[in-house]
Design an enzyme around this catalytic site. Sequence first.
Site, PDB file in Angstrom:
ATOM      1  N   ASP A   1       0.828  -1.383   0.099  1.00 27.21           N
ATOM      2  CA  ASP A   1       0.169  -0.107   0.140  1.00 27.21           C
ATOM      3  C   ASP A   1       0.725   1.780   0.238  1.00 27.21           C
ATOM      4  O   ASP A   1       2.358   0.975   0.180  1.00 27.21           O
ATOM      5  CB  ASP A   1      -1.194   0.106   1.111  1.00 27.21           C
ATOM      6  CG  ASP A   1      -0.571  -0.685   2.332  1.00 27.21           C
ATOM      7  OD1 ASP A   1       0.911   0.044   2.971  1.00 27.21           O
ATOM      8  OD2 ASP A   1      -1.396  -0.584   3.388  1.00 27.21           O
TER       9      ASP A   1
ATOM     10  N   ASN B   1      -7.765  -2.408  14.356  1.00 26.25           N
ATOM     11  CA  ASN B   1      -9.397  -2.689  14.302  1.00 26.25           C
ATOM     12  C   ASN B   1      -9.072  -4.140  12.674  1.00 26.25           C
ATOM     13  O   ASN B   1     -10.328  -4.516  12.517  1.00 26.25           O
ATOM     14  CB  ASN B   1     -10.110  -1.623  13.278  1.00 26.25           C
ATOM     15  CG  ASN B   1      -9.326  -1.190  11.831  1.00 26.25           C
ATOM     16  OD1 ASN B   1      -8.227  -2.445  11.714  1.00 26.25           O
ATOM     17  ND2 ASN B   1      -9.581  -0.566  11.051  1.00 26.25           N
TER      18      ASN B   1
ATOM     19  N   HIS C   1      -7.369  -4.631  10.174  1.00 24.94           N
ATOM     20  CA  HIS C   1      -6.849  -4.459   8.815  1.00 24.94           C
ATOM     21  C   HIS C   1      -6.260  -5.048   8.662  1.00 24.94           C
ATOM     22  O   HIS C   1      -4.618  -4.969   9.272  1.00 24.94           O
ATOM     23  CB  HIS C   1      -7.363  -3.532   8.336  1.00 24.94           C
ATOM     24  CG  HIS C   1      -5.388  -2.372   9.133  1.00 24.94           C
ATOM     25  ND1 HIS C   1      -6.229  -0.877   9.651  1.00 24.94           N
ATOM     26  CD2 HIS C   1      -4.456  -2.063   9.536  1.00 24.94           C
ATOM     27  CE1 HIS C   1      -5.131  -0.087   9.767  1.00 24.94           C
ATOM     28  NE2 HIS C   1      -3.984  -1.549   9.448  1.00 24.94           N
TER      29      HIS C   1
ATOM     30  N   GLU D   1      -9.589  -1.904   5.254  1.00 27.16           N
ATOM     31  CA  GLU D   1     -10.462  -1.566   6.613  1.00 27.16           C
ATOM     32  C   GLU D   1     -11.454  -1.840   6.954  1.00 27.16           C
ATOM     33  O   GLU D   1     -12.148  -3.506   5.982  1.00 27.16           O
ATOM     34  CB  GLU D   1     -10.708   0.139   6.659  1.00 27.16           C
ATOM     35  CG  GLU D   1      -9.467   0.999   6.323  1.00 27.16           C
ATOM     36  CD  GLU D   1      -8.866   0.960   7.845  1.00 27.16           C
ATOM     37  OE1 GLU D   1      -8.947   0.620   8.610  1.00 27.16           O
ATOM     38  OE2 GLU D   1      -8.248   2.040   7.684  1.00 27.16           O
TER      39      GLU D   1
HETATM   40  C1  F6R Z   1       1.199  -1.555   6.382  1.00 29.28           C
HETATM   41  C2  F6R Z   1      -0.101  -2.214   6.471  1.00 29.28           C
HETATM   42  C3  F6R Z   1      -0.798  -1.971   7.249  1.00 29.28           C
HETATM   43  C4  F6R Z   1      -0.251  -2.334   8.868  1.00 29.28           C
HETATM   44  C5  F6R Z   1      -0.973  -2.547  10.261  1.00 29.28           C
HETATM   45  C6  F6R Z   1       0.060  -3.001  11.390  1.00 29.28           C
HETATM   46  O1  F6R Z   1       2.506  -1.839   5.250  1.00 29.28           O
HETATM   47  O2  F6R Z   1      -0.100  -2.116   5.659  1.00 29.28           O
HETATM   48  O3  F6R Z   1      -1.783  -3.184   7.320  1.00 29.28           O
HETATM   49  O4  F6R Z   1       0.727  -3.893   8.600  1.00 29.28           O
HETATM   50  O5  F6R Z   1      -1.105  -1.044   9.554  1.00 29.28           O
HETATM   51  O6  F6R Z   1       0.778  -1.842  11.768  1.00 29.28           O
HETATM   52  P1  F6R Z   1       2.238  -1.682  12.970  1.00 29.28           P
HETATM   53  O7  F6R Z   1       2.959  -2.038  12.265  1.00 29.28           O
HETATM   54  O8  F6R Z   1       2.795   0.053  12.773  1.00 29.28           O
HETATM   55  O9  F6R Z   1       1.558  -2.092  13.995  1.00 29.28           O
END
Ligand code: F6R
Length: 241
Positions: free
Chosen positions: A67, A136, A138, A143
């Site tokens: 992403d 959440n 995701h 989301e």
């Molecule tokens: C990152 C991504 C997100 C993260 C998620 C967890 O490319 O796609 O889904 O993997 O937000 O983030 P952290 O690792 O910072 O807890």
Amino acid sequence: MRIYVTEDYNAMSRRVASILAAQVILKPDCVLGLATGSTPVGAYKLLAEGYKKGDLDFSQVRSINLDEYVGLAPTHDQSYRYFMQSNLFDHVNINPDNTNVPNGLAADPAEECRRYNQVIRTLGPIDIQLLGMGHNGHIGFNEPADAFALETNLVNLAESTIQANARFFASADEVPRQAMTMGIQTIMQARKVLVAVSGKDKAAIVKKAFTGPVTPQVPASILQMHPDVILVGDKAALSEL
Ligand code: F6R
């Protein structure tokens, strides 16, 4: 699903790095699906060390990131392209032409999503997709929603995600409101999925995602249907499983 429980973040990072390294050694021209966020930072550092020691060769590896924020230049220090360069790509011998992150500055983000889908179709299927998980549920920037998104698509970030990511920006107001993300179908088409989680604050969502009902309201729950998932988490993150 295989589950590896590790003592702490560092041990989780070592396990994640070992699995990715094994993939690169077994298939030097593999397609790695990569993630950003705080979770994989330690693993990327270890992969870079593996390259420096001469144990790993990324010259034929192709990569596809999950992403990117809409509106951030590749040189913006919070863009996911910048993250990948500074945490991994600049430290290994991957060919820059073989790395793929959506272009946050594309004039037409919807068109950029279509282009990215074409890239994935040409390179894929992804051999191993690394995922972190949001509070959440995701994955990527998929989301909670009424339906699972299929391919790369433009999303409005959930308020909870904006707040969670605000720590990386001067204020929550500066967090972009939209992102482009690989879709759930594409993630599910990866040959192998490697989920990395760390910290007590992830324990509740890990439990919900892997033992609760499969629902687009918890996007990661779809991984229960994937035939080859490896979950690596420290004992705090896996404490409720
Ligand atoms: C990152 C991504 C997100 C993260 C998620 C967890 O490319 O796609 O889904 O993997 O937000 O983030 P952290 O690792 O910072 O807890």
